[in-house]
Design a protein around this motif. Structure first.
Motif, PDB file in Angstrom:
ATOM      1  N   ILE A  44       0.825  -1.209   0.000  1.00  0.00           N
ATOM      2  CA  ILE A  44       0.000   0.000   0.000  1.00  0.00           C
ATOM      3  C   ILE A  44       0.859   1.259   0.000  1.00  0.00           C
ATOM      4  CG2 ILE A  44      -0.256   0.259   2.507  1.00  0.00           C
ATOM      5  CD1 ILE A  44      -3.265   0.914   1.889  1.00  0.00           C
ATOM      6  N   VAL A  45       2.086   1.146   0.525  1.00  0.00           N
ATOM      7  CA  VAL A  45       3.017   2.283   0.541  1.00  0.00           C
ATOM      8  C   VAL A  45       3.339   2.724  -0.887  1.00  0.00           C
ATOM      9  CG1 VAL A  45       5.374   2.997   1.126  1.00  0.00           C
ATOM     10  CG2 VAL A  45       4.009   1.716   2.785  1.00  0.00           C
ATOM     11  N   PHE A  46       3.558   1.758  -1.777  1.00  0.00           N
ATOM     12  CA  PHE A  46       3.858   2.072  -3.185  1.00  0.00           C
ATOM     13  C   PHE A  46       2.636   2.705  -3.864  1.00  0.00           C
ATOM     14  CE2 PHE A  46       6.669  -1.590  -2.221  1.00  0.00           C
ATOM     15  CZ  PHE A  46       7.890  -0.950  -2.387  1.00  0.00           C
ATOM     16  N   ALA A  47       1.451   2.233  -3.481  1.00  0.00           N
ATOM     17  CA  ALA A  47       0.219   2.805  -4.048  1.00  0.00           C
ATOM     18  C   ALA A  47       0.095   4.277  -3.660  1.00  0.00           C
ATOM     19  CB  ALA A  47      -0.994   2.015  -3.562  1.00  0.00           C
ATOM     20  N   TYR A  48       0.447   4.605  -2.415  1.00  0.00           N
ATOM     21  CA  TYR A  48       0.405   6.005  -1.975  1.00  0.00           C
ATOM     22  C   TYR A  48       1.437   6.855  -2.706  1.00  0.00           C
ATOM     23  CZ  TYR A  48      -3.068   5.874   1.739  1.00  0.00           C
ATOM     24  OH  TYR A  48      -4.256   5.808   2.418  1.00  0.00           O
ATOM     25  N   LEU A  49       2.622   6.293  -2.933  1.00  0.00           N
ATOM     26  CA  LEU A  49       3.673   7.038  -3.640  1.00  0.00           C
ATOM     27  C   LEU A  49       3.252   7.347  -5.071  1.00  0.00           C
ATOM     28  CD1 LEU A  49       6.883   5.165  -2.401  1.00  0.00           C
ATOM     29  CD2 LEU A  49       6.329   7.574  -1.997  1.00  0.00           C
ATOM     30  N   ILE A  50       2.727   6.340  -5.768  1.00  0.00           N
ATOM     31  CA  ILE A  50       2.296   6.520  -7.164  1.00  0.00           C
ATOM     32  C   ILE A  50       1.154   7.521  -7.240  1.00  0.00           C
ATOM     33  CG2 ILE A  50       1.208   5.366  -9.148  1.00  0.00           C
ATOM     34  CD1 ILE A  50       2.767   2.793  -8.220  1.00  0.00           C
ATOM     35  N   THR A  51       0.161   7.349  -6.365  1.00  0.00           N
ATOM     36  CA  THR A  51      -0.999   8.249  -6.372  1.00  0.00           C
ATOM     37  C   THR A  51      -0.584   9.666  -5.999  1.00  0.00           C
ATOM     38  OG1 THR A  51      -2.360   6.371  -5.705  1.00  0.00           O
ATOM     39  CG2 THR A  51      -3.371   8.542  -5.547  1.00  0.00           C
ATOM     40  N   GLY A  52       0.379   9.788  -5.097  1.00  0.00           N
ATOM     41  CA  GLY A  52       0.887  11.106  -4.707  1.00  0.00           C
ATOM     42  C   GLY A  52       1.511  11.844  -5.875  1.00  0.00           C
ATOM     43  N   ILE A  54       0.794  11.342  -9.071  1.00  0.00           N
ATOM     44  CA  ILE A  54      -0.320  11.697  -9.970  1.00  0.00           C
ATOM     45  C   ILE A  54      -1.035  12.947  -9.468  1.00  0.00           C
ATOM     46  CG2 ILE A  54      -2.581  10.945 -10.841  1.00  0.00           C
ATOM     47  CD1 ILE A  54      -0.222   9.552 -12.220  1.00  0.00           C
ATOM     48  N   CYS A  55      -1.297  13.011  -8.161  1.00  0.00           N
ATOM     49  CA  CYS A  55      -1.984  14.169  -7.583  1.00  0.00           C
ATOM     50  C   CYS A  55      -1.137  15.434  -7.699  1.00  0.00           C
ATOM     51  CB  CYS A  55      -2.355  13.899  -6.127  1.00  0.00           C
ATOM     52  SG  CYS A  55      -3.753  12.777  -5.954  1.00  0.00           S
ATOM     53  N   PHE A  56       0.176  15.274  -7.609  1.00  0.00           N
ATOM     54  CA  PHE A  56       1.063  16.431  -7.802  1.00  0.00           C
ATOM     55  C   PHE A  56       0.928  16.980  -9.218  1.00  0.00           C
ATOM     56  CE2 PHE A  56       5.251  17.885  -9.386  1.00  0.00           C
ATOM     57  CZ  PHE A  56       5.328  19.075  -8.668  1.00  0.00           C
ATOM     58  N   LEU A  57       0.903  16.089 -10.203  1.00  0.00           N
ATOM     59  CA  LEU A  57       0.749  16.515 -11.600  1.00  0.00           C
ATOM     60  C   LEU A  57      -0.619  17.152 -11.825  1.00  0.00           C
ATOM     61  CD1 LEU A  57       2.386  13.471 -13.453  1.00  0.00           C
ATOM     62  CD2 LEU A  57       3.370  15.741 -13.084  1.00  0.00           C
ATOM     63  N   LEU A  58      -1.645  16.577 -11.205  1.00  0.00           N
ATOM     64  CA  LEU A  58      -2.994  17.149 -11.286  1.00  0.00           C
ATOM     65  C   LEU A  58      -2.991  18.581 -10.765  1.00  0.00           C
ATOM     66  CD1 LEU A  58      -6.210  16.998 -11.359  1.00  0.00           C
ATOM     67  CD2 LEU A  58      -6.025  16.126  -9.019  1.00  0.00           C
ATOM     68  N   ILE A 243       2.234  15.346   2.041  1.00  0.00           N
ATOM     69  CA  ILE A 243       1.176  14.337   2.202  1.00  0.00           C
ATOM     70  C   ILE A 243       1.759  12.937   2.056  1.00  0.00           C
ATOM     71  CG2 ILE A 243      -0.893  13.374   1.088  1.00  0.00           C
ATOM     72  CD1 ILE A 243      -1.756  16.271   0.555  1.00  0.00           C
ATOM     73  N   ILE A 244       2.627  12.774   1.054  1.00  0.00           N
ATOM     74  CA  ILE A 244       3.272  11.466   0.840  1.00  0.00           C
ATOM     75  C   ILE A 244       4.078  11.078   2.082  1.00  0.00           C
ATOM     76  CG2 ILE A 244       5.024  10.232  -0.511  1.00  0.00           C
ATOM     77  CD1 ILE A 244       4.071  11.952  -2.937  1.00  0.00           C
ATOM     78  N   ILE A 245       4.815  12.070   2.627  1.00  0.00           N
ATOM     79  CA  ILE A 245       5.628  11.792   3.818  1.00  0.00           C
ATOM     80  C   ILE A 245       4.741  11.384   4.986  1.00  0.00           C
ATOM     81  CG2 ILE A 245       7.119  12.854   5.586  1.00  0.00           C
ATOM     82  CD1 ILE A 245       8.339  14.548   3.265  1.00  0.00           C
ATOM     83  N   PHE A 246       3.641  12.130   5.193  1.00  0.00           N
ATOM     84  CA  PHE A 246       2.766  11.826   6.328  1.00  0.00           C
ATOM     85  C   PHE A 246       2.084  10.477   6.165  1.00  0.00           C
ATOM     86  CE2 PHE A 246       2.470  16.616   7.015  1.00  0.00           C
ATOM     87  CZ  PHE A 246       3.361  16.572   8.078  1.00  0.00           C
ATOM     88  N   LEU A 411      -0.934  11.138 -18.657  1.00  0.00           N
ATOM     89  CA  LEU A 411      -0.625  10.170 -17.600  1.00  0.00           C
ATOM     90  C   LEU A 411      -1.672  10.239 -16.492  1.00  0.00           C
ATOM     91  CD1 LEU A 411       1.353   8.075 -16.395  1.00  0.00           C
ATOM     92  CD2 LEU A 411       2.586   9.979 -15.335  1.00  0.00           C
ATOM     93  N   VAL A 412      -2.055  11.457 -16.106  1.00  0.00           N
ATOM     94  CA  VAL A 412      -3.084  11.627 -15.065  1.00  0.00           C
ATOM     95  C   VAL A 412      -4.414  11.043 -15.536  1.00  0.00           C
ATOM     96  CG1 VAL A 412      -4.417  13.290 -13.703  1.00  0.00           C
ATOM     97  CG2 VAL A 412      -1.984  13.689 -14.101  1.00  0.00           C
ATOM     98  N   LEU A 413      -4.797  11.329 -16.777  1.00  0.00           N
ATOM     99  CA  LEU A 413      -6.061  10.808 -17.319  1.00  0.00           C
ATOM    100  C   LEU A 413      -6.048   9.285 -17.390  1.00  0.00           C
ATOM    101  CD1 LEU A 413      -6.718  13.400 -20.191  1.00  0.00           C
ATOM    102  CD2 LEU A 413      -7.916  13.227 -17.997  1.00  0.00           C
ATOM    103  N   ALA A 414      -4.897   8.714 -17.777  1.00  0.00           N
ATOM    104  CA  ALA A 414      -4.773   7.247 -17.843  1.00  0.00           C
ATOM    105  C   ALA A 414      -4.920   6.635 -16.450  1.00  0.00           C
ATOM    106  CB  ALA A 414      -3.429   6.871 -18.457  1.00  0.00           C
ATOM    107  N   PHE A 415      -4.333   7.290 -15.452  1.00  0.00           N
ATOM    108  CA  PHE A 415      -4.421   6.794 -14.072  1.00  0.00           C
ATOM    109  C   PHE A 415      -5.866   6.827 -13.575  1.00  0.00           C
ATOM    110  CE2 PHE A 415      -4.579   7.553  -9.498  1.00  0.00           C
ATOM    111  CZ  PHE A 415      -3.827   6.490  -9.012  1.00  0.00           C
ATOM    112  N   LEU A 416      -6.576   7.923 -13.848  1.00  0.00           N
ATOM    113  CA  LEU A 416      -7.976   8.034 -13.417  1.00  0.00           C
ATOM    114  C   LEU A 416      -8.846   6.972 -14.097  1.00  0.00           C
ATOM    115  CD1 LEU A 416      -8.388  11.938 -13.428  1.00  0.00           C
ATOM    116  CD2 LEU A 416      -7.966  10.449 -11.465  1.00  0.00           C
ATOM    117  N   ALA A 417      -8.549   6.700 -15.369  1.00  0.00           N
ATOM    118  CA  ALA A 417      -9.275   5.645 -16.091  1.00  0.00           C
ATOM    119  C   ALA A 417      -8.972   4.284 -15.464  1.00  0.00           C
ATOM    120  CB  ALA A 417      -8.871   5.653 -17.567  1.00  0.00           C
ATOM    121  N   PHE A 418      -7.719   4.085 -15.066  1.00  0.00           N
ATOM    122  CA  PHE A 418      -7.305   2.843 -14.404  1.00  0.00           C
ATOM    123  C   PHE A 418      -8.067   2.637 -13.096  1.00  0.00           C
ATOM    124  CE2 PHE A 418      -4.409   1.606 -10.849  1.00  0.00           C
ATOM    125  CZ  PHE A 418      -4.357   0.243 -11.083  1.00  0.00           C
TER     126      PHE A 418
END
Length: 457
Positions: A44-52, A54-58, A243-246, A411-418
């Motif tokens: 789940i840590v990797f999921a938070y890093l990846i999503t973080g 994506i959210c930065f790019l958003l 946020i990623i750090i926390f 990349l952000v749009l692809a992630f949201l579709a995923f």
């Protein structure tokens, strides 16, 4: 824009940073992280890093839009400008109803948190009191809202930092727990980093993505920020990393102190850790933290829904629209704030009178899925903005350009579709996704009916 229609720029840098930070750190981390860890293990840590990332790019895409025209009220104005009034209408009302349901959920929950200390208090009363207090805080000045949110967020941050520091000390001394010893090896000794396989890792993205909801709130604060050209870029560049750090820091601390399989689902993992190091009042402390987290989410909801109602009705011709799009002498959308808070209060009181938990959870889940649409529309609006610059051969008016454009947008749009695909793999989230689509259809029909009515006059 007329001076009387301009917001007061009362939000300072620390306000904006903690509004964005506090908006995404909710009760889910303090109460629900045990369930998240059990569902996917250390991966789940990797999921938070990846999503973080994506959210930065958003947020970078949104930041470039916001700084391209500082006279706009919110990011909805850019969506309407570049994607059309119809899309702006659907997105704006979706954002409004999403925050209303989030407030409903948190005000309802706050009643339960207060009953922890005062069991005889009626469940509806604490939520009602919180709602009234926050309403007045929002009506006075935007600076008071910012100050309230600053301290709410700070309480959550202190709790997380305390957990991370405790984790570092316990791992360093090899502290003996009921489940063994605190050690970094706890991360890999029970099935490795991906104990639930790739499927468990993929399924975690749904929970993780929803954990970042609220990060886009900077897009509603821009027109009330003291020095937006300096503060907005700073907030956007710093908040995602923090946020990623926390999130990552607290999850690593929990899974290092206890093997992920031994972290309790029935109670807060924070309570489990603090109780086992001898803090008897751990349950009460964490209950106070989640109460402030609920109040913080409600505060953000009142702020967001008020501003969104103002934007949606701005320059409207009906009596209701004119009333909602009027600023008070303190330059806050007082009527829009009062109306939004009244809707939240009615829904909450109805929930207490006729409690239907399943229906309530379903509505909240459907509203949450709508954020995927809102984020996606922000990115598409950014793409259209950049295209319009290219067509008119203008350079970006914002000195805060999206990195790696246009690949980052796609990349952000692809992630949201995923994430949407992942939601289709579970029955409950699939139904919520279907309800969200139905909501969009209803809004489009309302919009078309409105057009026909206006044309018929």
């Amino acid at each position: 824009m007329a001076e009387k229609d301009k917001y007061s720029r009362g939000l300072k840098s620390r306000h904006v940073q903690l509004i964005a930070l506090g908006g995404t750190i909710g009760t889910g981390l303090f109460l629900g992280s045990g369930k998240s860890i059990h569902s996917s293990g250390p991966s789940i840590v990797f999921a938070y890093l990846i999503t973080g990332v994506i959210c930065f790019l958003l947020m970078r895409a949104m930041g470039e839009l916001l700084l391209s025209d500082l006279s706009t009220h919110s990011f909805i104005d850019f969506i309407a400008r570049y994607l059309g009034e119809d899309v702006g209408f659907v997105t704006g009302w979706t954002y409004w109803i999403c925050w209303v349901t989030i407030a409903m959920a948190d005000v309802t929950a706050s009643g339960l948190y207060v009953k922890y200390w005062f069991p005889s208090v009626p469940q509806w009363l604490p939520g009602f009191i919180i709602l009234v207090v926050l309403l007045f805080a929002n009506l006075i000045t935007v600076a008071l809202f910012g100050e309230t949110e600053f301290w709410f967020a700070l309480i959550k941050i202190v709790a997380i930092v305390a957990l991370i520091l405790v984790g570092i000390v316990l791992v360093a001394i090899g502290f003996k727990t009921p489940q063994g010893h605190a050690s970094l090896t706890n991360l890999v000794d029970y099935g490795g980093l991906f104990p639930k396989g790739i499927k468990g890792f993929i399924m975690s993205f749904q929970m993780v993505t929803f954990g970042f909801i609220g990060i886009e709130m900077i897009g509603v604060t821009a027109s009330e920020t003291e020095n937006p050209k300096k503060i907005i870029p700073k907030a956007i560049n710093e908040i995602p990393l923090r946020i990623i750090i926390f999130y990552v820091g607290s999850l690593l601390a929990l899974m290092s102190i206890y093997p992920w399989k031994s972290i309790t689902i029935s109670q807060s993992p924070f309570v489990q850790v603090f109780e086992n190091i001898g803090i008897a009042a751990a349950s009460g402390i964490i209950n106070f933290v989640v109460l402030t987290a609920a109040a913080s989410a409600c505060n953000s909801s009142i702020f967001s829904t008020g501003r969104m109602m103002f934007s949606l009705t701005y320059k409207g011709s009906s009596k209701f629209e004119k009333k909602m799009s009027t600023l008070s002498r303190r330059q806050v959308p007082a009527n829009a704030i009062k109306f939004s808070t009244l809707v939240i209060a009615i829904a909450v009181l109805a929930n207490f009178v006729v409690p239907n938990t399943a229906l309530f959870q379903f509505i909240s889940s459907a509203a949450t899925t709508c954020f995927l649409f809102i984020w996606g529309v922000i990115v598409v609006a950014h793409l259209k903005y950049k295209k319009s610059l290219k067509e008119t051969k203008k350079s970006s008016e914002a000195n805060f350009k999206m990195p790696f454009y246009p690949l980052s947008d796609y990349l952000v749009l692809a992630f949201l579709a995923f994430v949407c695909v992942v939601m289709c793999l579970e029955k409950t989230t699939l139904i919520a996704l279907g309800a969200s689509i139905a909501w969009f259809v209803v809004l489009i029909l309302i919009r078309k009916h409105h057009h026909l009515t206006v044309q018929g006059k």
